[in-house]
Design a protein around this motif. Structure first.
Motif, short mmCIF file in Angstrom:
data_model
loop_
_atom_site.label_atom_id
_atom_site.label_comp_id
_atom_site.label_asym_id
_atom_site.label_seq_id
_atom_site.Cartn_x
_atom_site.Cartn_y
_atom_site.Cartn_z
N HIS A 168 190.06 9.22 85.44
CA HIS A 168 190.37 7.96 85.19
C HIS A 168 191.68 7.58 85.39
CE1 HIS A 168 190.58 4.27 82.93
NE2 HIS A 168 189.40 4.31 82.68
N ARG A 210 180.96 -6.94 81.15
CA ARG A 210 182.50 -7.24 81.42
C ARG A 210 182.93 -8.75 81.68
NH1 ARG A 210 186.24 -3.43 83.10
NH2 ARG A 210 185.35 -2.61 81.31
N HIS A 250 188.72 -3.53 79.27
CA HIS A 250 189.51 -2.36 79.36
C HIS A 250 190.81 -2.63 79.80
CE1 HIS A 250 189.22 2.07 79.84
NE2 HIS A 250 188.65 1.89 78.57
N ASN A 302 192.41 -2.87 85.26
CA ASN A 302 191.04 -2.40 86.04
C ASN A 302 190.68 -3.45 87.01
OD1 ASN A 302 188.69 -3.83 84.71
ND2 ASN A 302 189.71 -3.44 83.03
N ARG A 334 184.28 5.53 74.67
CA ARG A 334 183.07 4.91 75.01
C ARG A 334 181.96 5.63 75.21
NH1 ARG A 334 185.34 0.88 79.55
NH2 ARG A 334 186.26 3.06 80.28
N HIS A 355 184.54 2.48 90.61
CA HIS A 355 184.56 1.84 89.44
C HIS A 355 183.28 1.42 88.66
CE1 HIS A 355 186.26 -1.26 86.48
NE2 HIS A 355 185.99 -2.48 87.20
#
Ligand SMILES: CC(=O)SCCNC(=O)CCNC(=O)[C@H](O)C(C)(C)COP(=O)(O)OP(=O)(O)OC[C@H]1O[C@@H](n2cnc3c(N)ncnc32)[C@H](O)[C@@H]1OP(=O)(O)O
Ligand SMILES: O=C([O-])CC(=O)C(=O)O
Length: 462
Positions: A345, A426, A263, A267, A354, A299
């Motif tokens: 966000h 991730r 992303h 982030n 997503r 998160h």
């Protein structure tokens, strides 16, 4: 084999391509070969860009931004993805529906394989089906954990949060780091990317065994199924968890692991991996630091919080209730000084694509599930309530608002575990950037800070 290919092969062997070498017999270019061929051109591109435009001013920064979590400050390079506040994420220019259409699938499968997304993030190219099959095989071949890491996980109390166990185990893989060993031997800077690539491949390959072992130890009988070397990454992770027989769950994992990868760079988890990696910490240490950030409730841990919140709502008000009842529940959450998990966000200002990809999966596979219906009802009501509340800049749902309800439908009901799956995905996003950081010789990250007295002086002079 062409002359180019054989000289590449020699160069790669010299740069620590221990495991990759096993796959040279493949007719198509391996991932490492593809990457190696791209690096000189990208190095030249960045050099030329800096030479010609390095002195240009990009933007002004306000004091609000300094005190406001650095929102909107353009200060990082991230090759894999760019986030548009209205449209959402694009991976190397491709939207999630593009990826669903273009990336290779498993035989009989409909969702993209995360192996393909990893290839795309690293190289900017959509891999062939054969390249993705080879990557699945390579990860399966590297999947075994060192015995001491298995024992370390087994010795954790079941009351230790799964994310803490996950981060511990990834940190312990440092023992195997090719980068740390090469650095200790005095590796040339120009070759950093080679062992960084090898470590990244190793650590990613081992995540199903780590994540699966944590799940089986905490919630099941502690028995861990072996990796099936003929299967893809998501199948193996699902199978270790205990859901390998369920084709729809495996498909969900393929989608889940694809969309949670990356992303852009700012982030918390991505930025952390990049920052820690900039000190030349190994991919293992950089990833475990990122996982610690992902484990925060603002998160990645929000996916756990969402399911808990939805379950509490169901237990308090029941299902099949009126919109008005849900509205009251939302206000109760807000008035008690808590956030509505899964909404808002830092960058997005529209519904997260997503979220939409997961909603479409649910509409196809579980349209009648009462919990999905509750999530859908909240989706229609929460944006209005959050807008009326007037604080959040984005009243729409993010990725975490949907993942839990899909997992619970298939029987993976342990919400505390959910962020581990996010972390597996991730890794596939932050490690490609770390490899590029090393290939491009990115420097130690070190922004300037001041105390408030200094800031007062600075802004008063402006
Ligand atoms: C994978 C991911 O990380 S996606 C994000 C997952 N996290 C969540 O879903 C947790 C809920 N959401 C939030 O806490 C926030 O929206 C964040 C952390 C995601 C973004 O934070 P920010 O960029 O600071 O959001 P924003 O600028 O809109 O915040 C302004 C105010 O609105 C509040 N706000 C933001 N989102 C929400 C929400 N969902 N519910 C209630 N209040 C909210 C903030 O807490 C802040 O309040 P404050 O002025 O009292 O400090
Ligand atoms: O972009 C962010 O700040 C948070 C997020 O959605 C992610 O990391 O996936």
């Amino acid at each position: 084999m062409s002359a180019v290919r054989s000289s590449l092969r020699a160069a790669l062997k010299a740069s620590n391509a221990n495991v990759s070498a096993r796959f040279y017999s493949s007719k198509t270019a391996t991932l490492k070969e593809t990457l190696a061929a791209m690096i000189p051109e990208q190095q030249e591109r960045v050099k030329a860009l800096k030479k010609e435009h390095g002195h240009k001013v990009i933007q002004e920064v306000t004091l609000d931004q300094v005190y406001g979590g650095m929102r909107g400050i353009k200060s990082m390079v991230w090759e894999g993805s760019v986030l548009d506040s209205e449209e959402g994420i694009r991976f190397r220019g491709l939207t999630i529906p593009d990826c669903q259409a273009q990336l290779p699938k498993a035989p009989g499968g409909e969702e993209p394989l995360p192996e393909g997304l990893f290839w795309l993030l690293l190289t900017g190219q959509v891999p062939s089906e054969q390249q993705v099959r080879d990557l699945s095989a390579e990860w399966a071949a590297r999947a075994d954990l060192p015995k001491f890491v298995e024992e370390l996980i087994d010795r954790c109390p079941t009351t230790l949060h799964p994310m803490a166990q996950f981060s511990l185990a990834v940190t312990a893989l440092e023992h195997e780091s090719a980068f740390a060993k090469a650095y200790a031997k005095g590796i040339n800077k120009k070759e950093y990317w080679g062992p960084t690539f090898e470590d990244s491949m190793d650590v990613i390959a081992k995540l199903p065994n780590i994540a699966g072992r944590i799940y089986r130890n905490i919630y099941k009988d502690g028995k861990v199924a072996p990796i099936d070397k003929s299967q893809d990454y998501s199948y193996n992770l699902s199978n270790i968890l205990g859901f390998g027989e369920n084709k729809d769950f495996v498909e969900l994992m393929r989608l889940y692991l694809t969309i949670h990868t990356d992303h852009e760079g700012g982030n918390v988890s991505a930025h952390t991996a990049h920052l820690v990696g900039s000190a030349l910490s190994s991919p293992m240490l950089s990833l475990s630091a990122a996982l610690n950030g992902l484990a925060g409730p603002l998160h990645g841990l929000a996916n756990q919080e969402v399911l808990r919140w939805i379950e509490q709502m169901r237990d308090t008000i029941g299902t099949g209730v009126s919109d008005e009842t849900i509205k009251d529940y939302l206000w109760k959450t807000l008035n008690s000084g808590r956030v509505v998990p899964g909404y808002g966000h830092a960058v997005l200002r529209k519904t997260d694509p997503r979220y939409m990809a997961q909603r479409e999966f649910a509409l196809k596979h579980l349209p009648e599930d009462p919990m999905f219906k509750l999530v859908s009802q909240v989706y229609t009501i929460a944006p209005g309530v959050l807008t009326e509340h007037g604080k959040t800049k984005n009243p729409y749902p993010n990725v975490d608002a949907h993942s839990g309800v899909l997992l619970q439908y298939y029987g993976l009901k342990e919400a505390n575990y959910y962020t581990v799956l996010f972390g597996v995905s991730r890794a596939l996003g932050v490690l490609p950037q770390l490899i590029w950081d090393r290939a491009l010789g990115m420097p130690l990250e070190r922004p300037k800070s001041f105390d408030t007295t200094h800031w007062e002086k600075i802004v008063k002079k402006l």
